[in-house]
Design a protein around this motif. Structure first.
Motif, short mmCIF file in Angstrom:
data_model
loop_
_atom_site.label_atom_id
_atom_site.label_comp_id
_atom_site.label_asym_id
_atom_site.label_seq_id
_atom_site.Cartn_x
_atom_site.Cartn_y
_atom_site.Cartn_z
N ASN A 11 -48.32 -37.94 10.28
CA ASN A 11 -48.75 -36.54 10.35
C ASN A 11 -48.33 -35.67 9.17
N GLY A 12 -47.45 -36.12 8.31
CA GLY A 12 -47.09 -35.39 7.11
C GLY A 12 -46.14 -34.21 7.27
N ARG A 13 -45.83 -33.82 8.50
CA ARG A 13 -44.96 -32.65 8.71
C ARG A 13 -43.52 -32.95 8.31
N VAL A 14 -42.94 -32.03 7.54
CA VAL A 14 -41.56 -32.24 7.09
C VAL A 14 -40.89 -30.90 6.81
N THR A 15 -39.60 -30.84 7.10
CA THR A 15 -38.77 -29.70 6.73
C THR A 15 -37.55 -30.25 6.01
N ILE A 16 -37.23 -29.63 4.89
CA ILE A 16 -36.04 -30.00 4.13
C ILE A 16 -35.10 -28.79 4.15
N MET A 17 -33.82 -29.04 4.44
CA MET A 17 -32.85 -27.95 4.55
C MET A 17 -31.65 -28.20 3.63
N PHE A 18 -31.24 -27.13 2.97
CA PHE A 18 -30.06 -27.14 2.12
C PHE A 18 -29.08 -26.11 2.66
N CYS A 19 -27.80 -26.45 2.71
CA CYS A 19 -26.77 -25.52 3.17
C CYS A 19 -25.72 -25.35 2.08
N ALA A 20 -25.26 -24.13 1.89
CA ALA A 20 -24.16 -23.88 0.96
C ALA A 20 -22.85 -24.22 1.66
N PHE A 21 -22.17 -25.23 1.18
CA PHE A 21 -20.85 -25.56 1.71
C PHE A 21 -19.75 -25.00 0.81
N GLU A 22 -20.14 -24.54 -0.37
CA GLU A 22 -19.23 -23.91 -1.32
C GLU A 22 -19.87 -22.59 -1.75
N GLY A 23 -19.07 -21.62 -2.16
CA GLY A 23 -19.60 -20.36 -2.65
C GLY A 23 -20.17 -19.50 -1.54
N PRO A 24 -21.03 -18.54 -1.92
CA PRO A 24 -21.62 -17.65 -0.92
C PRO A 24 -22.45 -18.41 0.11
N PRO A 25 -22.47 -17.95 1.35
CA PRO A 25 -23.24 -18.64 2.39
C PRO A 25 -24.74 -18.52 2.14
N ASN A 26 -25.46 -19.60 2.44
CA ASN A 26 -26.91 -19.59 2.32
C ASN A 26 -27.47 -20.86 2.94
N PHE A 39 -30.12 -22.73 -6.65
CA PHE A 39 -29.34 -23.03 -5.45
C PHE A 39 -29.61 -24.46 -4.98
N ILE A 40 -30.88 -24.82 -4.87
CA ILE A 40 -31.26 -26.16 -4.41
C ILE A 40 -30.67 -27.23 -5.31
N GLU A 41 -30.81 -27.07 -6.60
CA GLU A 41 -30.34 -28.08 -7.55
C GLU A 41 -28.82 -28.20 -7.60
N ALA A 42 -28.10 -27.18 -7.12
CA ALA A 42 -26.63 -27.23 -7.10
C ALA A 42 -26.07 -27.94 -5.87
N GLN A 43 -26.92 -28.22 -4.88
CA GLN A 43 -26.44 -28.83 -3.63
C GLN A 43 -26.30 -30.34 -3.78
N HIS A 44 -25.25 -30.88 -3.17
CA HIS A 44 -24.98 -32.32 -3.20
C HIS A 44 -25.58 -33.04 -2.00
N LEU A 45 -26.03 -32.27 -1.02
CA LEU A 45 -26.49 -32.83 0.25
C LEU A 45 -27.69 -32.01 0.73
N PHE A 46 -28.68 -32.71 1.28
CA PHE A 46 -29.80 -32.03 1.93
C PHE A 46 -30.19 -32.82 3.17
N VAL A 51 -44.93 -27.76 -0.61
CA VAL A 51 -44.18 -26.75 0.14
C VAL A 51 -45.09 -25.60 0.52
N GLU A 52 -45.18 -25.34 1.82
CA GLU A 52 -46.06 -24.31 2.36
C GLU A 52 -45.31 -23.07 2.81
N ARG A 53 -44.00 -23.25 3.09
CA ARG A 53 -43.19 -22.12 3.57
C ARG A 53 -41.79 -22.28 3.01
N VAL A 54 -41.27 -21.20 2.43
CA VAL A 54 -39.93 -21.19 1.86
C VAL A 54 -39.15 -20.05 2.51
N SER A 55 -37.98 -20.35 3.04
CA SER A 55 -37.17 -19.30 3.64
C SER A 55 -35.69 -19.56 3.36
N ASP A 56 -34.94 -18.48 3.41
CA ASP A 56 -33.49 -18.64 3.40
C ASP A 56 -32.89 -17.70 4.43
#
Length: 179
Positions: A71-86, A14-21, A125-130
Motif C-alpha cells: 500500500n505504500g503508506r509510511v511515516t518516518i519520525m525523528f526525535c531530538a534526544f539532545e539539544g532543544p526538544p523537537n 535537524f533531520i540530518e543531525a539525528q542518529h536514530l529514526f 513526502v506528502e505531509r511534514v510536521s513538527d
C-alpha cells in the motif's frame, strides 16, 4: 504541532543531525500488525523538499518492505534526544527498490557502504510536521553499534541472500516481501 509545506533548510538540518529514526507502516488488513522499526547507522538522506530515502539493511523482519509493496503508506519520525526538544514526522508514499533492481545503483552512491544492504526505501513526502517533544528524554549518542555490520560481513553476499530468501520472504502477516 506545526505543519510545513516542505522540508526546509531548518528541518533538513535537524533531520540530518539525528542518529536514530523510526519507520512506521501498516498493512491494509484490520487484522494485520502495525510495524515500527528503529533505524540508524547513517542510512537516511533528504533528497529534496518532498523526497527522502534510506538504505534498508538486512534484518530479522521484512514488515516495512511488505507493507510498502502492498500500500505504500509510511511515516518516518525523528526525535531530538539532545539539544532543544523537537519531533519531526514525514508522512508519505514509499516504494521499495531492491538490491537486484537496476534502479538500486542510482541510490547506492548516496550512502556509505554497508555489507548488509538489501534495498532502498524512497518516500515521496506528502505531509511534514513538527511538534514539541517536551516529554522525550535527553540522551547522548555514545556511538553506533557494529553488530549488524559484523554479522553481515561474516555471512557474506551468498549467506545474506540465503538469509533474506528464508527469513525475509514474507511479513508476519504473510504478505510477500523479499525473495
Amino acid at each position: 504541532m506545526k505543519l510545513h509545506e516542505r522540508i526546509d533548510g531548518r528541518l533538513r538540518a535537524f533531520i540530518e543531525a539525528q542518529h536514530l529514526f523510526f519507520v512506521a507502516t501498516a498493512p491494509l488488513s484490520a487484522d494485520g500488525h502495525v510495524n515500527v522499526s528503529p533505524k540508524g547507522l547513517d542510512t537516511f538522506r533528504v533528497l529534496g523538499e518532498h523526497a527522502v530515502a534510506y538504505l534498508d539493511l538486512t534484518g530479522s523482519g521484512s514488515e516495512t518492505v511488505a507493507h510498502l509493496r502492498e500500500n505504500g503508506r509510511v511515516t518516518i519520525m525523528f526525535c531530538a534526544f539532545e539539544g532543544p526538544p523537537n519531533i519531526v514526522r514525514l508522512h508519505g508514499s514509499g516504494r521499495y527498490v531492491a538490491l537486484e533492481d537496476a534502479e538500486f545503483d542510482s541510490y547506492r552512491t548516496l550512502f556509505t557502504h554497508h555489507p548488509g544492504a538489501r534495498g532502498v526505501v524512497v518516500v515521496e513526502v506528502e505531509r511534514v510536521s513538527d511538534s514539541c517533544g517536551y516529554a522525550v528524554p535527553l540522551m547522548s549518542h555514545d556511538g553506533d553499534r557494529d553488530l549488524l555490520t559484523r554479522w553481515s560481513e561474516n555471512r557474506g553476499d551468498d549467506g545474506l541472500a540465503a538469509y533474506r530468501a528464508t527469513k525475509n520472504a514474507a511479513s508476519i502477516d504473510g504478505l510477500p516481501a523479499l525473495g
